[in-house]
Design a protein around this motif. Sequence first.
Motif, short mmCIF file in Angstrom:
data_model
loop_
_atom_site.label_atom_id
_atom_site.label_comp_id
_atom_site.label_asym_id
_atom_site.label_seq_id
_atom_site.Cartn_x
_atom_site.Cartn_y
_atom_site.Cartn_z
N GLN A 1 -5.05 -20.35 1.14
CA GLN A 1 -3.93 -19.89 0.33
C GLN A 1 -3.32 -20.83 -0.29
OE1 GLN A 1 -0.89 -17.61 2.66
NE2 GLN A 1 -0.60 -16.01 0.86
N GLU B 1 -5.34 -22.20 -2.95
CA GLU B 1 -5.29 -21.18 -4.07
C GLU B 1 -4.10 -20.93 -5.00
OE1 GLU B 1 -8.34 -18.12 -1.67
OE2 GLU B 1 -6.02 -17.43 -2.06
N SER C 1 -7.27 -19.27 6.80
CA SER C 1 -6.97 -18.66 5.55
C SER C 1 -5.41 -19.16 5.14
CB SER C 1 -6.64 -17.23 5.97
OG SER C 1 -5.81 -16.91 6.96
N HIS C 2 -4.46 -19.90 6.09
CA HIS C 2 -3.30 -20.11 5.44
C HIS C 2 -3.42 -21.43 4.58
CE1 HIS C 2 -1.55 -18.81 9.30
NE2 HIS C 2 -1.50 -17.80 8.77
N GLY D 1 -10.57 -22.63 -1.03
CA GLY D 1 -9.34 -22.51 -1.79
C GLY D 1 -9.37 -22.95 -3.17
#
Length: 266
Positions: free
Chosen positions: A200, A203, A196-197, A235
Amino acid sequence: MQDALIIDGHSLSSRLFLGTAGYPSPQTLVEAIEASQCSVLTLGLKRTLLAGDNGFVAQALQAAQARGVRLLPNTAGCRTAREAVQVAQMARELYGTHWIKLEVVGDEHTLQPDPFELLAAATELGRAGFTVFPYCTDDLVLCRRLLDEAGCAVLMPWGAPIGSGQGLIHLQALRTLRERLPQALLIVDAGLGAPSHAAQALELGFDAVLLNSAVAQAREPVAMAAAFRDAVRGGRQGFLAGLMAPQSFAVASTPVSGHAFLLGSA
């Protein structure tokens, strides 16, 4: 959608860069490289020379050659500009590439880059024909000087201290870098701990991520490499598609004002 990353005239199909340190075995490293589908592989020359190969570098080089992965030697472990320049020159001779990930650490506790030695080394290496990828902080002034004075083609600001797994701890600083340096190639390096990092970072509009410990130290490194592969793709696709802007109030996804509707039956 074709969305290759172009660096120094080379087209890279993946926006995931992978490190090679700390894996439990050479075979696990090879399988992680394959699962990640990375386009760039980093190698620490100084640590390899000091600690010995044990088959890791040989296996990594074979895997990189088989997959057409570019090598990015790094100057990890260097503490001065002079030392980093010497290691970079050795790496160019040994690996046959003018790409170098420049690391000049200034603090033993945080492993934070030394901005003064880093800028000096980047300037000298740029004049010597290297394509320099400096590992730096998220300081806008330093990043501008690395671009304008040292002529760096890429910047690699940290997300968090190396190996900490904290993710993007200074979001506003990273957003500022992306907004103020719209044409620069920016790769988040260090501190990513979860897929998820990585998602992000992409993104936010960063061009790629580099990670090592999050994969090498996972319970199942190969599965984690695949997870980061998918997160980076997701992302980037989200960024290109256009993320909705966050708001501080609720907005109905299905507006009903001006329309008759039944509250219940008689």
